[in-house]
Design an enzyme around this catalytic site. Structure first.
Site, PDB file in Angstrom:
ATOM      1  N   GLY A  42      46.591  24.972  38.621  1.00 46.30           N
ATOM      2  CA  GLY A  42      45.996  23.661  38.376  1.00 46.30           C
ATOM      3  C   GLY A  42      45.588  23.588  36.922  1.00 46.30           C
ATOM      4  O   GLY A  42      46.202  24.205  36.060  1.00 46.30           O
ATOM      5  N   LYS A  53      40.080  27.650  37.949  1.00 44.59           N
ATOM      6  CA  LYS A  53      40.135  29.100  37.777  1.00 44.59           C
ATOM      7  C   LYS A  53      38.756  29.569  37.342  1.00 44.59           C
ATOM      8  O   LYS A  53      37.902  28.752  36.943  1.00 44.59           O
ATOM      9  CB  LYS A  53      41.195  29.499  36.743  1.00 44.59           C
ATOM     10  N   PHE A  61      51.178  36.714  35.616  1.00 47.18           N
ATOM     11  CA  PHE A  61      51.495  35.463  36.316  1.00 47.18           C
ATOM     12  C   PHE A  61      52.380  35.670  37.543  1.00 47.18           C
ATOM     13  O   PHE A  61      53.054  34.741  37.989  1.00 47.18           O
ATOM     14  CB  PHE A  61      52.127  34.442  35.356  1.00 47.18           C
ATOM     15  N   LEU A  62      52.379  36.877  38.087  1.00 50.14           N
ATOM     16  CA  LEU A  62      53.089  37.127  39.347  1.00 50.14           C
ATOM     17  C   LEU A  62      52.115  37.348  40.498  1.00 50.14           C
ATOM     18  O   LEU A  62      52.460  37.970  41.499  1.00 50.14           O
ATOM     19  CB  LEU A  62      54.020  38.343  39.209  1.00 50.14           C
ATOM     20  N   GLU A 117      41.795  28.461  29.123  1.00 45.49           N
ATOM     21  CA  GLU A 117      40.374  28.262  29.375  1.00 45.49           C
ATOM     22  C   GLU A 117      39.777  29.533  29.972  1.00 45.49           C
ATOM     23  O   GLU A 117      40.374  30.186  30.805  1.00 45.49           O
ATOM     24  CB  GLU A 117      40.168  27.074  30.315  1.00 45.49           C
ATOM     25  N   CYS A 165      46.699  21.857  31.825  1.00 41.33           N
ATOM     26  CA  CYS A 165      47.987  22.054  31.138  1.00 41.33           C
ATOM     27  C   CYS A 165      49.180  22.111  32.084  1.00 41.33           C
ATOM     28  O   CYS A 165      50.100  21.300  31.963  1.00 41.33           O
ATOM     29  CB  CYS A 165      47.934  23.331  30.292  1.00 41.33           C
ATOM     30  N   THR A 171      49.622  18.392  23.156  1.00 39.29           N
ATOM     31  CA  THR A 171      50.947  18.577  23.747  1.00 39.29           C
ATOM     32  C   THR A 171      51.631  17.219  23.886  1.00 39.29           C
ATOM     33  O   THR A 171      51.120  16.330  24.569  1.00 39.29           O
ATOM     34  CB  THR A 171      50.827  19.253  25.127  1.00 39.29           C
ATOM     35  N   ARG A 229      39.750  19.830  36.564  1.00 39.98           N
ATOM     36  CA  ARG A 229      40.979  19.040  36.502  1.00 39.98           C
ATOM     37  C   ARG A 229      42.115  19.705  37.279  1.00 39.98           C
ATOM     38  O   ARG A 229      42.433  20.859  37.064  1.00 39.98           O
ATOM     39  CB  ARG A 229      41.392  18.831  35.041  1.00 39.98           C
ATOM     40  N   GLY A 235      48.964  33.300  45.335  1.00 39.97           N
ATOM     41  CA  GLY A 235      47.692  32.644  45.588  1.00 39.97           C
ATOM     42  C   GLY A 235      47.902  31.250  46.122  1.00 39.97           C
ATOM     43  O   GLY A 235      48.831  31.001  46.900  1.00 39.97           O
TER      44      GLY A 235
END
Length: 431
Positions: free
Chosen positions: A254, A317, A246-247, A152, A257, A120, A324, A250
């Site tokens: 992290g 996760k 992704f809604l 990941e 990316c 990236t 990281r 939490g």
């Protein structure tokens, strides 16, 4: 048609890319500057945890080789893929030193057909690399941006069955070559110019991060108004224009990316004279979310000073050993600063010898971490945590208080188990 490929970088992206290309029938040489990592790979040991990766490498061992020598890796290669990391600098800009190191090492590789950057990078990097290649007499070597979209914990599946394969190049021959390299991948190829391809990864991660931060902002509003954020997001996500992904509320995002890409995109915008207000707010909400979790636990206990807190989950996760930018690191640091003693558990995280983890006690099981603790914080939604005997855990704790930072568990069941159960965007329940 099978190609000879060189992969520079043996991290999460490089190893997955190499293994998957080998699975497609290509011959792949992987180069990394870390001699210990290469030695491990040569001995058949995989230095990272990624489901399915070890099996894929073992199955294709005859088509894979590993080296620390750049010339050796590229000697017979037709295509070079750059998969090195681009961490943020102190200013937030992407550190491209490893990318440029690969470029410099390839200046004499006149036999190459294509030089491809999967790392990236900021928009405009490809134009700079193209100019360097031209000056080095490699005008005939095609250049392309080929961003990765693997997560990941499911990277092999994402690579082999992607939503899209983005190929950014300014010449037709290179586009055709890379499409052929990806032949066998179960996903559509989207060809575009280099600058647009470079922007795709940054924009995609920024939008995903925005959805997460929106859900966490919504969670705070739900807590203040008595609404249940899970029910709200289920209904919001049912809208086909929005989607449920992704809604989930939490303690924020992290990993390797989202943090660097959102910060890098912000720096790119600011350097160009534009203040990205929405993106800045997305980053700020994420930072505040994990700190707010500690504040809520402190409010419940009255103080954290002298308390023992079990932190369940260390990786950013589940399904990975990657620490990281893990939200757990900020949470543990805040707990220690408030005077708490921390006991931690994670099934995959490697031993941590640096602050703040060096000041915690690593436990062999969730129950070990919970025993004698005044409170617990569930930080990573490892599926093993669903199977904990929570009534037994409540009885083993000094005070059965649990903050569920991932809304993994059922409030009613936790209350029945005897817990005071706090979660994100839902009402507190007490057993």
């Amino acid at each position: 048609m099978a190609q000879r490929i060189a992969i520079f970088g043996a991290g999460y992206i490089g190893l997955v890319t190499a293994a998957c290309f080998a699975e497609l029938g290509h011959t792949v040489a992987v180069r990394d500057i870390d001699s210990d990592k290469i030695a491990a790979l040569q001995a058949g040991r995989i230095p990272i945890f990624e489901p399915g990766l070890a099996e894929l490498i073992a199955r294709n061992a005859g088509r894979l080789s590993f080296t620390v020598d750049a010339d050796d890796a590229a000697a017979d290669a037709q295509v070079v893929f750059v998969c090195v990391d681009t961490p943020p600098t102190a200013s937030g800009d992407a550190d491209l030193s490893r990318v440029w190191s690969v470029v410099d090492s390839m200046k004499g590789a006149a036999h190459l057909s294509a030089f491809v950057v999967k790392s990236t990078v900021p928009v405009g990097t490809g134009a700079r690399i193209r100019a360097v290649l031209d000056t080095a007499g490699l005008r005939h070597v095609g250049y392309a941006a080929n961003p990765e979209f693997t997560a990941e914990g499911r990277a092999v599946q994402d690579f082999m069955h992607p939503d899209r394969v983005v190929i950014g190049t300014d010449d037709h021959a290179t586009a055709e070559l890379l499409a052929a390299v990806h032949d066998g991948i179960d996903g559509p190829v989207m060809a575009m110019d280099v600058r647009s391809a470079e922007a795709v990864k940054l924009m995609a991660n920024a939008l995903l991060a925005t959805k997460i931060s929106f859900a966490n902002e919504a969670a705070a509003i739900c807590e203040a108004t008595g609404a249940d954020v899970n029910l709200v997001m289920d209904a919001v996500g049912a809208d086909a224009r929005l989607g449920r992904g992704f809604l989930n509320a939490g303690i924020g995002w992290g990993g390797s990316c989202f943090p660097k890409d959102t910060i890098g995109l912000k720096a790119l915008a600011v350097n160009g004279g534009y203040h990205p207000q929405l993106l800045s707010a997305v980053i700020e909400v994420n930072e505040l979310t994990r700190r707010r979790a500690v504040i809520r636990l402190k409010e419940e206990l009255g103080t954290l000073d002298g308390k023992t807190v079990a932190v369940l989950g260390m990786t950013f996760k589940p399904g990975t050993d990657d620490m990281r930018e893990s939200p757990a690191t900020v949470i543990v640091d805040r707990l220690l600063t408030e005077g708490a003693t921390v006991r931690s558990w994670d099934p995959m995280a490697q031993p941590q010898t640096t602050p703040p983890w060096s000041s915690t006690t690593r436990c062999a099981s969730p129950l070990d971490a919970l025993t004698g603790s005044d409170a617990a914080m569930l930080v990573t939604e490892w599926p093993e945590l669903r199977d904990v005997d929570w009534p037994e855990a409540a009885a083993a704790m000094a005070a059965p208080v649990l903050f569920d930072g991932r809304n993994l568990l059922e409030p009613g069941a936790m209350a029945d188990a005897g817990f005071t159960y706090l979660s994100v965007g839902r009402a507190t329940v007490r057993g």
